[in-house]
Write an enzyme that holds these catalytic residues in place. Sequence first.
Site, mmCIF file in Angstrom:
data_model
loop_
_atom_site.group_PDB
_atom_site.id
_atom_site.type_symbol
_atom_site.label_atom_id
_atom_site.label_comp_id
_atom_site.label_asym_id
_atom_site.label_seq_id
_atom_site.Cartn_x
_atom_site.Cartn_y
_atom_site.Cartn_z
ATOM 1 N N HIS A 178 -9.098 -34.714 36.704
ATOM 2 C CA HIS A 178 -9.317 -34.468 35.439
ATOM 3 C C HIS A 178 -10.148 -32.775 35.470
ATOM 4 O O HIS A 178 -9.567 -32.414 34.595
ATOM 5 C CB HIS A 178 -9.684 -34.857 34.337
ATOM 6 N N ASP B 239 -2.965 -42.200 41.833
ATOM 7 C CA ASP B 239 -3.879 -42.554 39.963
ATOM 8 C C ASP B 239 -3.351 -43.144 39.370
ATOM 9 O O ASP B 239 -2.193 -42.476 38.410
ATOM 10 C CB ASP B 239 -4.670 -41.585 39.655
ATOM 11 N N HIS C 292 -3.664 -42.037 35.709
ATOM 12 C CA HIS C 292 -4.274 -41.121 35.066
ATOM 13 C C HIS C 292 -3.234 -39.797 35.239
ATOM 14 O O HIS C 292 -3.428 -39.213 36.941
ATOM 15 C CB HIS C 292 -4.585 -40.630 34.372
ATOM 16 N N ASP D 88 -6.978 -47.462 39.457
ATOM 17 C CA ASP D 88 -6.417 -47.753 37.595
ATOM 18 C C ASP D 88 -5.559 -48.404 37.684
ATOM 19 O O ASP D 88 -5.034 -48.977 36.866
ATOM 20 C CB ASP D 88 -7.118 -46.809 37.372
HETATM 21 N N1 Q9C Z 1 -12.728 -46.322 27.228
HETATM 22 C C1 Q9C Z 1 -9.917 -41.227 36.200
HETATM 23 O O1 Q9C Z 1 -9.208 -42.154 36.551
HETATM 24 N N2 Q9C Z 1 -10.753 -42.973 29.119
HETATM 25 N N3 Q9C Z 1 -10.341 -40.903 34.954
HETATM 26 C C2 Q9C Z 1 -11.220 -43.629 28.280
HETATM 27 C C3 Q9C Z 1 -11.770 -46.007 27.956
HETATM 28 C C4 Q9C Z 1 -11.142 -42.108 30.195
HETATM 29 C C5 Q9C Z 1 -9.830 -41.595 33.781
HETATM 30 C C6 Q9C Z 1 -11.042 -44.549 27.645
HETATM 31 C C7 Q9C Z 1 -9.774 -41.827 31.138
HETATM 32 C C8 Q9C Z 1 -10.645 -41.445 32.509
HETATM 33 C C9 Q9C Z 1 -10.156 -40.521 37.596
HETATM 34 ZN ZN ZN Z 2 -7.468 -42.801 36.519
#
Ligand code: Q9C
Ligand code: ZN
Length: 320
Positions: A138, A172, A174, A261
């Site tokens: 990201h 991933d 995301h 994830d």
């Molecule tokens: N409380 C990676 O997997 N959202 N980043 C969090 C939940 C952020 C993920 C909301 C997700 C970022 C590298």
């Molecule tokens: Zn992720």
Amino acid sequence: MTIPIVYTDRHLLHNPPYEIYDGVKESYAEKAKRLTSIMAALKKNGFKNIIEPRKFSLELITQMHQRQYISFLQKRSEGLKKDELLHPSYFITDTYAPITNGTYDAAVSAVDVVLTAAELVQGGEPTAYAVCRPPGHHAEYKSMGGYCYFNNAAIAAEYLSKKGSVAILDIDYHHGNGTQSAFYDRSDVLYVSIHADPADAYPYISGFVDEQGVREGKGLNKNYPLPLGTNDSQYAETLNKALADVRKFNPKYLVVSAGFDTYQHDPICGFRLTIPFYEQMAQSIAELKLPTLIVQEGGYNVKDLGDIAVSFLKGFKKSE
Ligand code: Q9C
Ligand code: ZN
């Protein structure tokens, strides 16, 4: 000889106590224990070829990140006391990448890990696994966000691209907005990502099908958004399409942004993949028969993360 695993415990320097979600403080999902879980499971399952990273020149980071951004992160990080947390107003896209005293050092260590693994792959190793954190995909040219500070996979892909074309397969949960934007106009680096539909999931503003690259990079950015609840067989079908894109591009190297994830019991995500499926996924990737650098991205079920990593690596071992 088993797959080389590059790891250092310098990542422990970065361990923020909380993140802010919709104005509410929550426990930080990107925990240092994630890598402890992975390393313990790897050792237990016979992956014993563990290598300490060597130090690389910081100049390699400047190829993917603005100098002011890098020095901002360093100065702000080093200016903090041990237990302080900073959500800066600049160079940041959300509330999920706070700066702590050890953040800069840990982020640099992750780059050393990934470049050490990239160097091994460049030197003829069929597969190498960079067990790094904080994650990277990201992080953009001049912004941190989503637990990421420096874009480890992009920096490694840039490094490898000096010797030949590179495909990045991002699995991933995301969308890797940082990696996409790094190579959006490039003809020598393909970016293919399978992720939760940004209409439902972070990063919300990128990862849609119509983002396909520009200029020389036109057609060389491929997004495969999938619905919440995606299971093994639905995922496998899309993976085959993504692998067909990689085959068609015919790169010299493959970089896998390996986020775990997508797992059914991930605490912050919404896919339903099972542990044995990661082995199957890796086997399909290994069938490309490309020199492959595996870069750790997300994956937040600390308890099961090690078993997922072991399952994934087993799929590569079979092709050796
Ligand atoms: N409380 C990676 O997997 N959202 N980043 C969090 C939940 C952020 C993920 C909301 C997700 C970022 C590298
Ligand atoms: Zn992720």
